[in-house]
Design a protein around this motif. Structure first.
Motif: not given
Lengths: 591, 591
Positions: A404, A407-408, A411-413, A415-418, A457-458, A493-494
């Motif tokens: 997903q 916003h870098a 978006t807290p660490m 809650r990312r899907r990097d 966030v990629p 990581r979802g």
């Protein structure tokens, strides 16, 4: 008077040290340590021992050796304080006769190089028969090596020092590698032929059935005839086939096949494939000169096509010999719209005879192939020859991890899907997992966040997987672990992902008996035994499908770079390859 | 007759359960569990408790709740077996009157969605004042959410279920969020103005001093005037400045400033910035309606420029108030060649007066700002409001790791200088290291092997680093660790690298006293206190340089997506933001 190995083996320590004086610039302790291990089986044995001495020395001693060398065309040359050996070498390269511009350019390179690495630039400038690099080649190499990583460049300096010692040793012992020099010269002559669009730029490109390609075939035919082959012909797909017949007294002799390809990639190297044809030609010439016959037919083939550059038909040449020619290829057109059929007709090949090229395996003892390594291993280990244990099987995938984009900043660490971090995890697992096998390799050659931004966030990350191992079971276990890890990473990581298998090729393990024959041959030269898988594919993979096969690798210079004009080996290593094949042939003959 | 909170708090358990019947589709246990924690301070308090009950329930119970919902325009609708609430909701969205094509499209989406996720698609279709999404918007949302990851989509379904319960609860209690509805409507009206090239496609883009931008300013002026502001004007850079004067009895009153920007990014959202102007306008209108004055001037500003889209002059509007206007900007030309100076003259702005905009901090109590979160945190936690502890400081770098490209097949794992694996290691370290701080973030948004090939070990890998933390010391420690790791990775792996710092911005920690005022205001609404840093920059960063500041965040829907047309919040959350600001103003007035 040249020295002999026997004299060296029997000399007193002081005498022996004097004999080897000057091999390593101002650094006698390397030869001295090697002398303690006399007797030497061969000069190759001595060279290997000296390389080992230096490899075991501490970094400071290695650096001192490098620093003991003069700069190229530097102050010492100007002040005439070079050693006799250096004066000779720099003079032959024309460095003592630089134009003011060339001199200024070299002084600038010397200064930059010293500033970056802290030691002088060292390059073995002499080649076969006293010829070597010219001034421009030296300057180009100098500029290129200035870009290397310091660790790498230090090792490269040591490798050049060993090469210089090798040349100096050959001078002392009058041990010019004549067979290697001939093989070298044949490569040079073959490399005169290159396809239009490349030839003009001094680049080597020989693709299937072009004029240059056919000129190469003609040169190989001529070389085989001059070497004393009995039958030489160009077959229905363009392979050059030479046969040195068995001793007339042997009834229904079997055949030993060898060879490799003479086509190249675009802007490729001079040795890839070609070495595997010229080394056995040198062996046949020596047999013929000696009036010797083997108790088997020796069939040497220059395969017309292996690289798949003009048409997508890799291994066409060797494939045809096992009945693996796909008639659909004939309708493929090259970039200019010329079909393979038209190209074959133009070359005078008899398409209807292709099916007849298929060999009957019962007629054959097996297939052997000599090839430049195309990798850094032998170069790094200062070993001229390596025994191939297997041509690795491979699987390739391309895929994309889908997370997903967000916003870098906000978006807290947790809650990312990097997608990039997921790909990173896979890359490191791949690296670790492949290393565990020892002889597997795994590479993520493609890695890209499409339309990425610094502050996003990629959400997507494209990647590839290239997995290779010496046997299919090991390759499949590697692939299974990597794919399981991918799934596990994605789940944790979802993320979602796509994955497409784009290539799957079986491994071709060497036949144990033929591999052992290569091993005995290499050991008989006083060289250590070094076994390694082949990461790249070779013609032997095709023959493997119908007969036993085993390959011998020859060291590549410049960290083993291949498919590149920098691909290189030396006349000394070529000499050893010829000697090894001679020993192997003798061995088979004696069985 | 609508219920009251008081009745609910005093009812017997059975009565209370009946009052809340039907909030969660066929799932009474959620309200029942929340009722055990009576008395409720507010409906917001009750809603938060119910959200907590569901969050603590196991996955099976959550899934059962989702599955208790009917499909949109599905069999239950056709068979007329929907609950009364669902019939009402689906009817208002027009789903009971689908064309055959629409019906077929929705059935296909229902089938695909169910096949992928195993539960029905749930969407809160009602908006403010009973209006809501139309059929096309519903179908578009449906198609978009079909692409989500299953975990994410399950959470999104639960969030929609809470939103549905919120709307049902407001119906039961006749608790229409009137202030929030007005704020909602103002946003809708302001969003009617969009720049040419975007307006035609229904996209919102309002860049500095375009016709749309000036129409926005005019609408804000009008809204302020209608709300009862005393002085309303457009200043020399285009900021809309409204002042609600202090009680006449207060001598030399100080001023509390608030506001945010009304420009947007290209194809942006309706709420980014604008919420921070309309929320205080609603407060002033309520004060004016009640005939109340505060003991301080209340200055509400719609900043003209924050996003830096037409000209590279971010924070121009708020910057001008602290004397941070760069005259060189005037000569910048936009994409059409129009200079900022020409645009200002065209808009009738008095460039010579810009310097006079600088405020004297001694006149000010401070600056407060309400802003949509632009991130997923509040949305995920089912919290309408968050207290900003600091606007994060940031540093950005772009760099490249430089190893050695080599053959993926022939280069053993222990002889590689793989630039991509090095970047991968850095990406994972960055992720782990930033997470350790809890409130730092670190992102590798750019990651690319240039000209990579499947079968080549990456010799180069380009990457970026975006590091943010709530204070400069924490940011600098993060950056130092990451750069040290980069150096260590490069050294261990024998790689070189380049690194360029492209941005460095200081953190703006909230003023403790003003932050506490926001905290008290939020708690007084029966909402839990949730503190969080702001990852993005805001106008408050500029005012921070000269006066104390603190911000309040409002939850964004759709996982907090921002700078995107999907950016959204709700009338209910806007209502709470207005209430919170009213409490804060009361609090300051009482000090």
């Amino acid at each position: 008077m040249a020295l002999t190995l026997d004299e060296l083996n029997r000399a007193s320590p002081q005498q022996a040290a004097a004999m080897l004086d000057g091999l390593y610039e101002h650094t006698p302790w390397i030869a001295a340590a090697a002398l303690a291990e006399r007797p030497f089986q061969s000069l190759a044995h001595l060279k290997h021992l000296m390389a080992q001495v230096l490899a075991r020395a501490d970094k400071g001693a290695q650096l001192a050796l490098i620093r003991a060398h003069p700069e190229l065309a530097g102050k010492a040359m100007v002040a005439k304080t070079l050693t006799a050996e250096s004066t000779n070498e720099q003079g032959k390269a024309g460095l003592t006769e630089c134009t003011p511009d060339e001199f200024a350019r070299i002084q600038k390179l010397n200064a930059d190089y010293n500033a970056k690495f802290g030691f002088p630039f060292i390059l073995a400038v002499r080649g076969p028969r006293g010829a070597g690099l010219n001034k421009q080649q030296i300057i180009d190499t100098f500029a290129r090596r200035l870009g290397n990583h310091p660790d790498f460049e230090q090792a490269e300096a040591l490798r050049n020092i060993h090469r210089i010692a090798e040349i100096r040793l050959a001078d002392k012992f009058g041990a010019e590698p004549d067979l290697g020099n001939d093989v070298w010269d044949w490569h040079e002559k073959l490399a005169l032929h290159s396809d239009p669009g490349f030839a003009e730029h001094g680049q080597l490109t020989v693709t299937y059935l072009t004029d240059a390609h056919r000129a190469c075939a003609a040169f190989i035919v001529q070389t085989m005839r001059e070497a004393g082959f009995d039958d030489v012909s160009i077959d229905a797909v363009g392979n050059v086939v030479g046969r040195y017949r068995a001793d007339a007294g042997v009834k229904n002799p079997k055949t030993l096949m060898t060879g490799s390809h003479y086509d190249t990639v675009r802007n490729g190297g001079k040795y890839d494939g070609r070495l595997g044809t010229f080394v056995p030609i040198a062996c046949v010439r020596e047999l013929h000169r000696a009036g010797r016959r083997l108790p088997f037919d020796f069939e040497v083939i220059g395969f017309a096509e292996e690289e798949g550059q003009r048409y997508k038909a890799t291994f066409l040449g060797s494939g045809a010999l096992i009945g693996d020619f796909n008639p659909a290829w004939l309708d493929q057109a090259d970039a200019d719209g010329v079909t393979m059929r038209a190209a074959m007709q133009h070359a005078g090949l008899k398409i209807n005879d292709i099916a007849k090229l298929k060999r009957n395996p019962r007629d054959y003892l097996g297939f052997i192939e000599v090839h430049i390594e195309q990798g850094p291993v032998l170069n790094e280990l200062n070993l001229p020859l390596g025994i191939v244990t297997s041509i690795n099987g491979s699987i390739r995938f391309v895929g994309e991890l889908i997370g997903q984009a967000s916003h870098a900043g906000t978006t807290p660490m947790d809650r990312r899907r990097d997608a990039a971090c997921a790909a990173a995890e896979l890359a490191l697992y791949l690296e670790e997992r492949a290393a565990k096998d020892g002889d597997s390799v795994g590479t993520m050659g493609l890695l890209n966040v499409p339309n990425g931004s610094i502050n996003v966030v990629p959400g997507r990350c494209a990647f590839s997987l290239d997995l290779r191992a010496p046997n299919d079971a090991q390759r499949d276990a590697l692939a299974a672990d990597v794919l399981a890890k991918l799934q596990q990473i994605a789940m944790r990581r979802g993320l979602a992902y796509t994955l497409e298998e784009t290539l799957r090729a079986s491994a071709a393990p060497s036949d144990p008996a033929w591999q052992q024959r290569w091993e005995r041959a290499v050991q008989s030269l006083g060289l250590p035994l070094f076994r390694m898988p082949s990461g790249a594919g070779h013609d032997a993979m095709k023959l493997h499908e119908v007969m036993p096969q085993a390959m011998l690798f020859v060291r590549g210079e410049n960290a083993g770079i291949s498919h590149n004009p920098l691909e290189s080996t030396t006349n000394e290593d070529m000499q050893l390859a010829v000697l090894a094949m001679q020993r192997l042939l003798d061995d088979v003959a004696a069985e």
